[in-house]
Design a protein around this motif. Structure first.
Motif, PDB file in Angstrom:
ATOM      1  N   THR A 156       9.156   6.388  -3.845  1.00 50.55           N
ATOM      2  CA  THR A 156       8.563   5.163  -3.981  1.00 50.55           C
ATOM      3  C   THR A 156       8.577   4.356  -2.673  1.00 50.55           C
ATOM      4  O   THR A 156       7.661   3.685  -2.694  1.00 50.55           O
ATOM      5  CB  THR A 156       9.670   4.518  -4.901  1.00 50.55           C
ATOM      6  OG1 THR A 156       9.869   5.239  -6.109  1.00 50.55           O
ATOM      7  CG2 THR A 156       9.212   3.090  -5.110  1.00 50.55           C
ATOM      8  N   ALA A 157       9.153   4.614  -1.865  1.00 50.68           N
ATOM      9  CA  ALA A 157       9.034   3.707  -0.641  1.00 50.68           C
ATOM     10  C   ALA A 157       8.002   4.090   0.097  1.00 50.68           C
ATOM     11  O   ALA A 157       7.032   3.223   0.711  1.00 50.68           O
ATOM     12  CB  ALA A 157      10.437   4.209   0.250  1.00 50.68           C
ATOM     13  N   PHE A 158       7.585   5.424   0.165  1.00 55.61           N
ATOM     14  CA  PHE A 158       6.291   6.058   0.916  1.00 55.61           C
ATOM     15  C   PHE A 158       5.188   5.569  -0.024  1.00 55.61           C
ATOM     16  O   PHE A 158       3.985   4.878   0.613  1.00 55.61           O
ATOM     17  CB  PHE A 158       5.976   7.362   1.289  1.00 55.61           C
ATOM     18  CG  PHE A 158       6.851   7.863   2.421  1.00 55.61           C
ATOM     19  CD1 PHE A 158       6.449   7.738   3.736  1.00 55.61           C
ATOM     20  CD2 PHE A 158       8.287   8.450   2.309  1.00 55.61           C
ATOM     21  CE1 PHE A 158       7.423   8.164   4.887  1.00 55.61           C
ATOM     22  CE2 PHE A 158       9.176   8.635   3.304  1.00 55.61           C
ATOM     23  CZ  PHE A 158       8.331   8.423   4.765  1.00 55.61           C
ATOM     24  N   THR A 159       5.313   5.371  -1.326  1.00 52.59           N
ATOM     25  CA  THR A 159       4.156   5.264  -2.157  1.00 52.59           C
ATOM     26  C   THR A 159       3.847   3.933  -1.987  1.00 52.59           C
ATOM     27  O   THR A 159       2.664   3.207  -1.924  1.00 52.59           O
ATOM     28  CB  THR A 159       4.313   5.448  -3.614  1.00 52.59           C
ATOM     29  OG1 THR A 159       4.743   6.872  -3.762  1.00 52.59           O
ATOM     30  CG2 THR A 159       3.212   4.908  -4.390  1.00 52.59           C
ATOM     31  N   LEU A 160       4.799   2.770  -2.060  1.00 55.07           N
ATOM     32  CA  LEU A 160       4.818   1.363  -1.832  1.00 55.07           C
ATOM     33  C   LEU A 160       3.998   1.156  -0.378  1.00 55.07           C
ATOM     34  O   LEU A 160       3.577   0.231  -0.311  1.00 55.07           O
ATOM     35  CB  LEU A 160       6.104   0.754  -1.821  1.00 55.07           C
ATOM     36  CG  LEU A 160       5.925  -0.853  -1.939  1.00 55.07           C
ATOM     37  CD1 LEU A 160       5.148  -1.358  -2.663  1.00 55.07           C
ATOM     38  CD2 LEU A 160       7.555  -1.490  -1.855  1.00 55.07           C
ATOM     39  N   GLY A 161       4.652   1.756   0.765  1.00 54.63           N
ATOM     40  CA  GLY A 161       4.173   1.823   1.896  1.00 54.63           C
ATOM     41  C   GLY A 161       2.600   2.030   1.906  1.00 54.63           C
ATOM     42  O   GLY A 161       1.513   1.089   2.568  1.00 54.63           O
ATOM     43  N   GLY A 162       2.126   2.971   1.135  1.00 53.21           N
ATOM     44  CA  GLY A 162       0.678   3.470   0.974  1.00 53.21           C
ATOM     45  C   GLY A 162       0.043   2.162   0.377  1.00 53.21           C
ATOM     46  O   GLY A 162      -1.122   1.830   0.757  1.00 53.21           O
ATOM     47  N   PHE A 163       0.529   1.622  -0.365  1.00 51.86           N
ATOM     48  CA  PHE A 163      -0.029   0.595  -1.142  1.00 51.86           C
ATOM     49  C   PHE A 163      -0.197  -0.740  -0.410  1.00 51.86           C
ATOM     50  O   PHE A 163      -1.262  -1.420  -0.301  1.00 51.86           O
ATOM     51  CB  PHE A 163       0.978  -0.214  -2.413  1.00 51.86           C
ATOM     52  CG  PHE A 163       0.546  -1.427  -3.303  1.00 51.86           C
ATOM     53  CD1 PHE A 163      -0.706  -1.476  -4.093  1.00 51.86           C
ATOM     54  CD2 PHE A 163       0.965  -2.495  -2.719  1.00 51.86           C
ATOM     55  CE1 PHE A 163      -1.100  -2.492  -4.528  1.00 51.86           C
ATOM     56  CE2 PHE A 163       0.698  -3.834  -3.319  1.00 51.86           C
ATOM     57  CZ  PHE A 163      -0.455  -3.815  -4.324  1.00 51.86           C
ATOM     58  N   LEU A 164       0.753  -1.003   0.176  1.00 50.75           N
ATOM     59  CA  LEU A 164       0.684  -2.211   1.389  1.00 50.75           C
ATOM     60  C   LEU A 164      -0.264  -2.084   2.504  1.00 50.75           C
ATOM     61  O   LEU A 164      -0.922  -2.902   2.942  1.00 50.75           O
ATOM     62  CB  LEU A 164       2.259  -2.559   1.854  1.00 50.75           C
ATOM     63  CG  LEU A 164       3.135  -3.014   0.998  1.00 50.75           C
ATOM     64  CD1 LEU A 164       4.551  -3.055   1.570  1.00 50.75           C
ATOM     65  CD2 LEU A 164       2.982  -4.455   0.401  1.00 50.75           C
ATOM     66  N   ALA A 165      -0.315  -0.746   3.044  1.00 55.31           N
ATOM     67  CA  ALA A 165      -1.287  -0.374   4.116  1.00 55.31           C
ATOM     68  C   ALA A 165      -2.820  -0.668   3.683  1.00 55.31           C
ATOM     69  O   ALA A 165      -3.845  -0.968   4.273  1.00 55.31           O
ATOM     70  CB  ALA A 165      -1.128   0.978   4.670  1.00 55.31           C
ATOM     71  N   ALA A 166      -3.026  -0.187   2.106  1.00 48.29           N
ATOM     72  CA  ALA A 166      -4.223  -0.461   1.458  1.00 48.29           C
ATOM     73  C   ALA A 166      -4.651  -1.767   1.184  1.00 48.29           C
ATOM     74  O   ALA A 166      -5.638  -2.311   1.241  1.00 48.29           O
ATOM     75  CB  ALA A 166      -4.131   0.240   0.091  1.00 48.29           C
TER      76      ALA A 166
END
Length: 348
Positions: A236-246
């Motif tokens: 979840t942490a890495f997925t949310l990180g990808g979302f924020l980078a997007a």
């Protein structure tokens, strides 16, 4: 009582409190030196320049809280920037679909990072170094040359003031409604960052998964023995990180009305995100800090770059100064290790 609470909060959040104070001093000094300081126009220009690095720094916060680093956040931002430059245009429904597709693309890449780290049992810094290269390759496939076509009205509305947003889309009497006047001069980029922080970051931080992320960074073994969902929290942490980078890539496309698969840009944003995280008070050892602090750290880095224009510093010297700032910021994260007398404390 209030003074005591404030003092206790400062003692518990020394890094974040110091960052806030430094940002306040830098902003006041910059606006006093600027010929048009403390004006809406300057605030809009500066906030536009800060949004992308703010989102990338917030994205970097998640793996750092886990005790690792994500070297792909800049590449994910670049990839989603290129995707957005292709799909964020047309009718309102098409633009909404394009924005959602862009954010889902970044989230999917973050999910990939999390799965590789969890199920491949590869260190985050190694896994994301590889996936970052893949992201840049995909960005070049999507946008071999700089360019794109982002809706002009959307670009104007989201990169100016609240009044311009209302005037462009014709709500609140074109920005003249009484209830919107007190907010008319607020830069829309600031509102976008605030909304993402309130709607995405704060609920995550307070959730069981968010608290598990902090527990993993503090002591993963203890978190596992406590029965916390370790794998779910990491993914979840890495997925949310990808979302924020997007979010950063999408806004960059809206701001520039184009996309650019720039490898140097991706690397620069990644390095600056690490510096911003440390400046904001998040420990590189994991377990303490947060995305709000990284937001403040990113703004500090941007304000420092604003001084280059005011002081008319030679462009050849600017990378040297930025390098010293980055080195100093990252070195701050190592101060704790220098003060530790018992090496076992490093793993607590």
């Amino acid at each position: 009582m209030r003074v005591f609470r404030l003092k206790r909060w400062v003692m518990q959040n020394v890094g974040f409190a110091t960052a806030l104070l430094l940002l306040f001093v830098l902003l006041i000094t910059y606006n006093m030196m600027h010929p048009r300081g403390f004006s809406s126009a300057v605030a809009i220009q500066n906030s536009n320049e800060a949004v992308a690095i703010i989102f990338v720094a917030m994205a970097q916060t998640l793996p750092v809280l886990l005790g690792g680093l994500d070297l792909s956040v800049g590449a994910i931002m670049t990839l989603t920037n290129c995707i957005a430059s292709e799909v964020v245009n047309g009718s309102p429904a098409q633009m909404l679909f394009g924005a959602v597709l862009t954010l889902l693309s970044g989230s999917a890449f973050g999910l990939l990072n999390g799965c590789i780290v969890v199920y491949g049992r590869i260190q985050p810094i190694i896994a994301t170094l590889a996936t970052g290269a893949v992201a840049i390759g995909l960005a070049l496939a999507v946008r071999p040359k700089p360019g794109g076509n982002v809706d002009d009205d959307l670009s104007w509305a989201l990169t100016n003031s609240v009044y311009d947003l209302a005037d462009t889309y014709g709500f609140a009497d074109g920005g003249d409604a009484w209830w919107i006047r007190p907010f008319a001069d607020i830069p829309v980029p600031i509102l976008i960052v605030a909304i993402v922080a309130l709607v995405v970051w704060l609920p995550f931080k307070r959730s069981v998964t968010g608290r598990t992320v902090y527990a993993i960074g503090s002591a993963e073994g203890a978190a596992y023995m406590s029965g916390l969902p370790i794998n779910r929290a990491k993914i979840t942490a890495f997925t949310l990180g990808g979302f924020l980078a997007a979010c950063g890539g999408l806004y960059l496309a809206i701001q520039t009305s184009s996309g650019n698969a720039d490898i140097q840009q991706a690397g620069a944003y990644t390095l600056n995100s690490i510096a911003a995280v440390v400046l904001g008070g998040t420990s590189l050892l994991g377990g303490s800090g947060g995305a709000i602090g990284s937001l403040v750290g990113a703004m500090i880095l941007r304000v420092i770059s604003f001084f280059f224009r005011i002081l008319d510093i030679d462009p050849l010297l600017q990378p040297l100064i930025e390098g010293f700032v980055l080195l100093t910021a990252v070195s701050v994260g190592a101060f704790r290790t220098l003060r530790v007398k018992n090496k076992l404390d490093l793993f607590r």
